[in-house]
Motif scaffolding. Structure first.
Motif, PDB file in Angstrom:
ATOM      1  N   ASP A 302      -6.267   9.671  -1.770  1.00 51.09           N
ATOM      2  CA  ASP A 302      -6.232  10.965  -2.634  1.00 51.09           C
ATOM      3  C   ASP A 302      -5.045  10.885  -3.281  1.00 51.09           C
ATOM      4  OD1 ASP A 302      -8.406  11.578  -1.547  1.00 51.09           O
ATOM      5  OD2 ASP A 302      -7.640  13.310  -0.239  1.00 51.09           O
ATOM      6  N   LEU A 303      -3.639  10.351  -2.813  1.00 49.71           N
ATOM      7  CA  LEU A 303      -2.608  10.231  -3.510  1.00 49.71           C
ATOM      8  C   LEU A 303      -2.309   8.851  -4.378  1.00 49.71           C
ATOM      9  CD1 LEU A 303       0.035  11.479  -1.001  1.00 49.71           C
ATOM     10  CD2 LEU A 303      -0.815  12.796  -2.808  1.00 49.71           C
ATOM     11  N   GLY A 304      -3.503   7.873  -4.380  1.00 50.61           N
ATOM     12  CA  GLY A 304      -3.454   6.822  -5.084  1.00 50.61           C
ATOM     13  C   GLY A 304      -2.305   5.710  -4.560  1.00 50.61           C
ATOM     14  N   ILE A 305      -2.287   5.638  -3.305  1.00 45.21           N
ATOM     15  CA  ILE A 305      -0.968   4.801  -2.698  1.00 45.21           C
ATOM     16  C   ILE A 305      -1.580   3.519  -2.169  1.00 45.21           C
ATOM     17  CG2 ILE A 305       0.737   4.773  -1.302  1.00 45.21           C
ATOM     18  CD1 ILE A 305       1.270   7.553  -1.568  1.00 45.21           C
ATOM     19  N   HIS A 306      -1.319   2.455  -2.664  1.00 39.85           N
ATOM     20  CA  HIS A 306      -2.145   1.268  -2.182  1.00 39.85           C
ATOM     21  C   HIS A 306      -1.237   0.333  -1.451  1.00 39.85           C
ATOM     22  CE1 HIS A 306      -5.269   2.500  -4.963  1.00 39.85           C
ATOM     23  NE2 HIS A 306      -4.434   2.646  -5.644  1.00 39.85           N
ATOM     24  N   GLY A 307      -1.711  -0.529  -0.661  1.00 40.07           N
ATOM     25  CA  GLY A 307      -0.887  -1.457   0.157  1.00 40.07           C
ATOM     26  C   GLY A 307       0.016  -1.022   1.312  1.00 40.07           C
ATOM     27  N   MET A 308      -0.220  -0.044   1.900  1.00 38.69           N
ATOM     28  CA  MET A 308       0.458   0.668   2.911  1.00 38.69           C
ATOM     29  C   MET A 308       0.188   0.006   4.272  1.00 38.69           C
ATOM     30  SD  MET A 308       1.367   4.532   3.861  1.00 38.69           S
ATOM     31  CE  MET A 308       2.283   4.843   2.382  1.00 38.69           C
ATOM     32  N   HIS A 309       0.873  -0.286   5.122  1.00 33.50           N
ATOM     33  CA  HIS A 309       0.520  -0.916   6.512  1.00 33.50           C
ATOM     34  C   HIS A 309      -0.303   0.205   7.189  1.00 33.50           C
ATOM     35  CE1 HIS A 309       1.410  -2.513  10.403  1.00 33.50           C
ATOM     36  NE2 HIS A 309       1.526  -3.658   9.823  1.00 33.50           N
ATOM     37  N   PRO A 310      -1.209  -0.344   7.961  1.00 32.93           N
ATOM     38  CA  PRO A 310      -2.271   0.461   8.703  1.00 32.93           C
ATOM     39  C   PRO A 310      -1.604   1.408   9.746  1.00 32.93           C
ATOM     40  CG  PRO A 310      -3.044  -1.732   8.496  1.00 32.93           C
ATOM     41  CD  PRO A 310      -1.658  -1.958   8.130  1.00 32.93           C
ATOM     42  N   GLU A 311      -0.352   0.879  10.529  1.00 33.15           N
ATOM     43  CA  GLU A 311       0.202   1.613  11.395  1.00 33.15           C
ATOM     44  C   GLU A 311       0.916   2.797  10.776  1.00 33.15           C
ATOM     45  OE1 GLU A 311       1.483   3.004  15.029  1.00 33.15           O
ATOM     46  OE2 GLU A 311      -0.187   1.405  14.316  1.00 33.15           O
ATOM     47  N   LEU A 312       1.463   2.754   9.399  1.00 27.43           N
ATOM     48  CA  LEU A 312       1.841   3.808   8.751  1.00 27.43           C
ATOM     49  C   LEU A 312       1.011   4.853   8.155  1.00 27.43           C
ATOM     50  CD1 LEU A 312       4.713   2.056   6.181  1.00 27.43           C
ATOM     51  CD2 LEU A 312       4.941   3.555   8.451  1.00 27.43           C
TER      52      LEU A 312
END
Length: 513
Positions: A302-312
């Motif tokens: 929804d926020l358009g954030i990409h490439g974040m670690h799955p744990e985060l």
């Protein structure tokens, strides 16, 4: 006998004929040989003449080429000689010109020397006149030249310092006015462009049932079902006289949600006993974990954030079940992220980085374990562990001033966090607790020596401390503000952060009658 003679005669005749034939053949052979030799000598002579002609032609050709090459070399040598002669003439001409210029320079130098001598003479005369005037001024004014110079310099220095300080104050005041105006404009625009929700979280969940008969089944024989449910979920279940309702109480929203869903499934299934309770609670925990991951994924999408670690992403989803003073932590983080993106765009910075830092700024509040670190530093450690960029890690760690800010994103996250937490309706607090907290703040500061008055303002987010000028000095007020801040941090519970401002002033009042 006669036959023998005849035979001998015949043989003799044959021999004589053979000898004659041999002589004839030998002569013919000699003639032929002489003819062949003569022919060979003629051919050799012809060949010799031919070769001599070819050699002569080749010699003539080589001679012609050599003569042509020699002629070319001679031409080149002549051209080089001509150039050398021309260059020699040019050098001679330049040498003549240089000689003339040297003569002119010598003339000019001599003239300059004469002018310098005149100037030196004039200078000596001026120095003499100046000396006489200084002596005359000293005799009139009673001051030496050095003393007069020092007084003039000191006067000019004082005047220049006053003017410079005046200009500095004007520039600083103008900058403050402009900065405050622009900052307020950006903050107001950012808040106006964001839709917000009010806080509705609390520490209990009411589970509605169709009839009071189910209460008895939930309690079980001698209370074994309710004890098994409390042991499996870690919450307190309150069954009282409230009709068609059971209260689930716990500080941990995740546990309350597990208990609520487990009770819902148990009531629908109808089989309520300790073994079934443990089985259903285990399944619900897995469902909640999957829902946490799904919530985190949906939030970053929804926020358009990409490439974040799955744990985060999992930790972000876990914030859905955490609240601070009634404000849902995930909603607060989403609100902060959107505010950061808007404010970064207004300031010409990268809105994607600001939004990412705003979303992650409070992940230290929902760790899997419970370390002693403050939540901002713990969040920074988590971001560093899962390979977030250094400026984002710094913004997460510095939003409560535990570490120094190293990028422009950090103050944006700090400001937007404060806006989201301090806006009307964001955090719910009882009036009695609110007033008591403000009184405790003021009384805590009043307990220090030298403090005259204290004022808790901005809903308890700032404490202004007035100290007496006669009991304290400028150096001690910095120490006093640090001590008050540390004592508040150690002894009190409060949302966000509290700014301590210590004011020391001297007032002199007189009356004209």
């Amino acid at each position: 006998m006669g036959g023998i003679i005849v035979a001998a005669l015949i043989a003799a005749a044959f021999v004589a004929g053979a000898g004659l034939m041999w002589l004839i053949n030998e002569r013919l052979l000699k003639q032929k040989t002489a003819s062949i030799i003569g022919e060979a000598k003629r051919e050799a002579e012809v060949l010799k003449q031919k070769k001599l002609l070819e050699v002569k032609e080749k010699f003539l050709q080589l001679k012609g080429d050599l003569e042509q090459q020699v002629a070319q070399n001679n031409n080149k040598i002549k051209q080089s000689e001509a150039k050398l002669k021309q260059r020699e003439q040019s050098l001679n001409q330049k040498q003549d010109d240089l000689g003339k210029k040297n003569k002119e320079v010598d003339t000019i130098r001599e003239s300059l020397n004469q002018q310098l001598a005149v100037i030196d003479k004039k200078k000596a005369e001026l120095e003499e006149i100046k000396r006489k005037e200084v002596e005359q001024l000293e005799s009139i004014g009673g001051l030496s030249a050095d003393e007069a110079r020092e007084r003039i310099i000191e006067s000019l220095k004082t005047e220049a310092q006053d003017q410079a300080q005046s200009y500095i104050n004007e520039i600083v005041e103008e900058a403050k006015m402009t900065a405050n105006k622009e900052a307020k404009k950006i903050v107001v625009q950012s808040i106006q462009r964001l839709a917000t929700e009010t806080a509705i979280e609390n520490s209990v969940t009411v589970f509605h049932i169709e009839s009071d008969e189910i209460k008895g089944r939930i309690i079980g024989r001698e209370g074994r079902n309710i004890r098994a449910l409390e042991a499996a979920t870690g919450i307190e279940i309150i069954v009282d006289d409230t009709p068609e309702a059971i209260v689930l109480s716990s500080f941990d929203p995740v546990r309350r949600e597990v208990a609520r869903l487990a009770l819902h499934q148990l009531v629908q299934d109808g089989r309520i006993h300790p073994a079934r309770i443990e089985e259903v609670v285990s399944k619900v925990r897995k469902q909640i974990e999957e829902e946490i991951i799904e919530t985190g994924k949906r939030t970053v999408i929804d926020l358009g954030i990409h490439g974040m670690h799955p744990e985060l992403i999992r930790i972000v989803g876990k914030m859905k079940y955490r609240s601070s003073y009634g404000q849902n932590l995930l909603q607060h983080s989403r609100e902060t992220a959107n505010l950061c993106a808007i404010m970064a765009s207004e300031l010409g910075l990268n809105p994607k980085k600001a939004k990412r830092a705003g979303l992650l700024h409070d992940i230290g509040k929902v760790p899997d374990d419970e370390p002693e670190l403050p939540h901002a530093l713990l969040g920074m450690k988590l971001c560093e562990k899962y390979k977030e960029k250094p400026d984002i890690c710094n913004a997460v760690g510095a939003h409560h001033d535990e570490i120094e800010m190293e990028s422009l994103i950090a103050p944006i996250v700090q400001v937007c966090d404060a806006i989201s937490g301090a806006r009307p309706g964001a955090r719910r607090e009882l009036v009695e607790a609110y007033i008591k907290r403000l009184n405790d703040l003021e009384q805590l500061a009043l307990s220090y020596p030298g403090v005259v008055k204290t004022y808790a303002i901005q809903a308890g987010r700032e404490l202004r401390v007035i100290v007496g000028a006669e009991n304290t000095d400028d150096a001690s007020i910095a120490t006093l503000s640090g001590e008050i801040a540390k004592k508040i941090q150690d002894e009190m519970t409060y949302p966000g952060q509290v700014k301590i401002t210590v004011i020391r002033e001297t007032r002199s009042v007189s009356y004209a009658k």
